[in-house]
Design a protein around this motif. Structure first.
Motif, PDB file in Angstrom:
ATOM      1  N   ASP A  58      76.266 -49.366 -20.432  1.00  0.00           N
ATOM      2  CA  ASP A  58      77.232 -48.307 -20.113  1.00  0.00           C
ATOM      3  C   ASP A  58      78.667 -48.782 -20.281  1.00  0.00           C
ATOM      4  O   ASP A  58      79.540 -48.016 -20.713  1.00  0.00           O
ATOM      5  CB  ASP A  58      77.019 -47.808 -18.682  1.00  0.00           C
ATOM      6  CG  ASP A  58      75.746 -46.976 -18.531  1.00  0.00           C
ATOM      7  OD1 ASP A  58      75.173 -46.585 -19.570  1.00  0.00           O
ATOM      8  OD2 ASP A  58      75.321 -46.738 -17.380  1.00  0.00           O
ATOM      9  N   ALA A  59      78.912 -50.050 -19.940  1.00  0.00           N
ATOM     10  CA  ALA A  59      80.262 -50.602 -20.079  1.00  0.00           C
ATOM     11  C   ALA A  59      80.660 -50.698 -21.548  1.00  0.00           C
ATOM     12  O   ALA A  59      81.808 -50.415 -21.917  1.00  0.00           O
ATOM     13  CB  ALA A  59      80.341 -51.970 -19.413  1.00  0.00           C
ATOM     14  N   VAL A  60      79.720 -51.094 -22.399  1.00  0.00           N
ATOM     15  CA  VAL A  60      79.988 -51.180 -23.837  1.00  0.00           C
ATOM     16  C   VAL A  60      80.261 -49.795 -24.405  1.00  0.00           C
ATOM     17  O   VAL A  60      81.228 -49.592 -25.152  1.00  0.00           O
ATOM     18  CB  VAL A  60      78.793 -51.830 -24.573  1.00  0.00           C
ATOM     19  CG1 VAL A  60      79.005 -51.743 -26.082  1.00  0.00           C
ATOM     20  CG2 VAL A  60      78.630 -53.279 -24.146  1.00  0.00           C
ATOM     21  N   ILE A  61      79.431 -48.827 -24.054  1.00  0.00           N
ATOM     22  CA  ILE A  61      79.601 -47.457 -24.557  1.00  0.00           C
ATOM     23  C   ILE A  61      80.949 -46.892 -24.149  1.00  0.00           C
ATOM     24  O   ILE A  61      81.674 -46.303 -24.961  1.00  0.00           O
ATOM     25  CB  ILE A  61      78.456 -46.557 -24.045  1.00  0.00           C
ATOM     26  CG1 ILE A  61      77.130 -46.981 -24.683  1.00  0.00           C
ATOM     27  CG2 ILE A  61      78.746 -45.086 -24.336  1.00  0.00           C
ATOM     28  CD1 ILE A  61      75.911 -46.329 -24.065  1.00  0.00           C
ATOM     29  N   GLU A  62      81.311 -47.083 -22.887  1.00  0.00           N
ATOM     30  CA  GLU A  62      82.595 -46.575 -22.396  1.00  0.00           C
ATOM     31  C   GLU A  62      83.766 -47.223 -23.126  1.00  0.00           C
ATOM     32  O   GLU A  62      84.732 -46.546 -23.513  1.00  0.00           O
ATOM     33  CB  GLU A  62      82.713 -46.821 -20.895  1.00  0.00           C
ATOM     34  CG  GLU A  62      84.008 -46.304 -20.279  1.00  0.00           C
ATOM     35  CD  GLU A  62      84.106 -46.568 -18.789  1.00  0.00           C
ATOM     36  OE1 GLU A  62      85.184 -46.316 -18.209  1.00  0.00           O
ATOM     37  OE2 GLU A  62      83.108 -47.040 -18.197  1.00  0.00           O
ATOM     38  N   PHE A  63      83.680 -48.530 -23.337  1.00  0.00           N
ATOM     39  CA  PHE A  63      84.764 -49.244 -24.022  1.00  0.00           C
ATOM     40  C   PHE A  63      84.922 -48.742 -25.460  1.00  0.00           C
ATOM     41  O   PHE A  63      86.038 -48.484 -25.917  1.00  0.00           O
ATOM     42  CB  PHE A  63      84.487 -50.741 -24.015  1.00  0.00           C
ATOM     43  CG  PHE A  63      85.539 -51.566 -24.724  1.00  0.00           C
ATOM     44  CD1 PHE A  63      86.704 -51.928 -24.076  1.00  0.00           C
ATOM     45  CD2 PHE A  63      85.363 -51.959 -26.042  1.00  0.00           C
ATOM     46  CE1 PHE A  63      87.689 -52.682 -24.727  1.00  0.00           C
ATOM     47  CE2 PHE A  63      86.334 -52.708 -26.703  1.00  0.00           C
ATOM     48  CZ  PHE A  63      87.499 -53.065 -26.042  1.00  0.00           C
ATOM     49  N   GLY A 119      85.353 -59.764 -22.451  1.00  0.00           N
ATOM     50  CA  GLY A 119      85.015 -59.704 -21.037  1.00  0.00           C
ATOM     51  C   GLY A 119      83.722 -58.949 -20.791  1.00  0.00           C
ATOM     52  O   GLY A 119      82.872 -59.373 -20.001  1.00  0.00           O
ATOM     53  N   ILE A 120      83.568 -57.829 -21.492  1.00  0.00           N
ATOM     54  CA  ILE A 120      82.372 -57.001 -21.326  1.00  0.00           C
ATOM     55  C   ILE A 120      81.160 -57.650 -21.963  1.00  0.00           C
ATOM     56  O   ILE A 120      80.062 -57.670 -21.387  1.00  0.00           O
ATOM     57  CB  ILE A 120      82.616 -55.607 -21.940  1.00  0.00           C
ATOM     58  CG1 ILE A 120      83.661 -54.841 -21.124  1.00  0.00           C
ATOM     59  CG2 ILE A 120      81.312 -54.807 -22.026  1.00  0.00           C
ATOM     60  CD1 ILE A 120      84.164 -53.574 -21.804  1.00  0.00           C
ATOM     61  N   ARG A 121      81.329 -58.171 -23.175  1.00  0.00           N
ATOM     62  CA  ARG A 121      80.193 -58.656 -23.959  1.00  0.00           C
ATOM     63  C   ARG A 121      79.809 -60.104 -23.662  1.00  0.00           C
ATOM     64  O   ARG A 121      78.670 -60.508 -23.922  1.00  0.00           O
ATOM     65  CB  ARG A 121      80.498 -58.505 -25.458  1.00  0.00           C
ATOM     66  CG  ARG A 121      80.640 -57.058 -25.909  1.00  0.00           C
ATOM     67  CD  ARG A 121      80.875 -56.971 -27.406  1.00  0.00           C
ATOM     68  NE  ARG A 121      81.089 -55.616 -27.873  1.00  0.00           N
ATOM     69  CZ  ARG A 121      80.118 -54.755 -28.185  1.00  0.00           C
ATOM     70  NH1 ARG A 121      78.865 -55.123 -28.065  1.00  0.00           N
ATOM     71  NH2 ARG A 121      80.399 -53.531 -28.613  1.00  0.00           N
ATOM     72  N   LYS A 122      80.759 -60.884 -23.101  1.00  0.00           N
ATOM     73  CA  LYS A 122      80.477 -62.307 -22.918  1.00  0.00           C
ATOM     74  C   LYS A 122      80.683 -62.780 -21.474  1.00  0.00           C
ATOM     75  O   LYS A 122      79.808 -63.422 -20.899  1.00  0.00           O
ATOM     76  CB  LYS A 122      81.359 -63.125 -23.880  1.00  0.00           C
ATOM     77  CG  LYS A 122      81.101 -62.797 -25.354  1.00  0.00           C
ATOM     78  CD  LYS A 122      82.075 -63.486 -26.290  1.00  0.00           C
ATOM     79  CE  LYS A 122      81.776 -64.930 -26.491  1.00  0.00           C
ATOM     80  NZ  LYS A 122      82.631 -65.539 -27.558  1.00  0.00           N
TER      81      LYS A 122
END
Length: 254
Positions: A114-119, A140-143
């Motif tokens: 969800d964080a990736v989609i939102e970004f 920050g989100i991916r790693k």
């Protein structure tokens, strides 16, 4: 000149990273011994609570090989960011197959979907090129968030960092603490690029074929390119940014 060997024991093809770079330094044997001893110390001092955080780059493949070869009780984990090259992602299965006799399992940590989609919806798929702030937010989100889960129940972690990789890493030590106070072991810190590839050659260590395409440092696909002759090891990472910005935040050290 004697042939250098590939993973399967045959001659390395002309132009391969092994052929180009494998050259042991005079104190190579001492470096290997020191690395093994440090890994053993990490396993003993942090029994059941230490993990190798592998980027699946060649240095980390050497560390994984040493852990498996010496049957050390050290977990192995990696970050599957969702943006890795296929060649990089496939190494996860390669490691488990190659070291099956040692019972090696790779823990895989992925970003929160969800964080990736939102970004991406807010900033676009190419946000990393727009600003350092957006690129670091993507990291920050991916790693960083997945790494925090990898380390949540651990008191120590192991990297494949080398001083030679960049100026930012020149003052790192074999033992240090991360920004959360965990023990951080960098057993490859004194190895040269030639040492790394010599070890790969003589021990038939599997590695990312992108290294054969002049990519010494490999991260997410949009943020990695081949380097030119004379460029430093990390020139192909975030090449559009200032040299001082070229870290994702995984290796803040004290």
């Amino acid at each position: 000149m004697s042939e250098v060997s590939t993973l399967f024991g045959g001659p390395a093809p002309a132009g391969s990273a092994i052929t180009l770079y494998a050259h042991a330094s005079p104190d190579y044997a001492a470096k290997v011994h020191a690395t093994i001893e440090l890994l053993k110390a990490a396993a003993f001092e942090h029994a059941g609570k230490v993990v190798q955080a592998t980027s699946l780059g060649v240095e980390d493949m050497v560390v994984t090989d040493l852990i498996a070869r010496h049957r050390l009780p050290i977990a192995i984990g990696t970050l599957e960011t969702g943006m890795l090259n296929p060649e990089t992602a496939s190494l996860i299965g390669t490691i488990e197959t190659h070291y099956a006799d040692a019972g090696v399992h790779v823990e895989v940590y992925k970003p929160v979907a969800d964080a990736v989609i939102e970004f991406v919806q807010k900033n676009g798929e190419k946000a990393m090129y727009e600003s350092i702030e957006l690129r670091k937010a993507c990291c920050g989100i991916r790693k960083l968030e997945p790494l925090s889960r990898m380390l949540a129940e651990r008191s120590a972690w192991i990297t494949g960092l080398r001083r030679e990789q960049s100026n930012n890493r020149g003052d790192m030590a074999a033992r240090e603490s991360d920004d959360k106070g965990r023990a951080k072991f960098n057993p490859m810190i004194d190895w040269t690029w030639g040492d790394v590839w010599h070890y790969v050659s003589v021990n038939h260590v599997p590695y990312n074929p992108l290294h054969d395409q002049f990519m010494p440092s490999i991260g997410c696909a949009p943020c990695t390119r081949a380097i030119a002759v004379g460029e430093d090891f990390r020139a192909g990472r975030w090449w559009w940014e200032d040299e001082k910005a070229k870290e994702c935040g995984l290796h803040v050290h004290k």
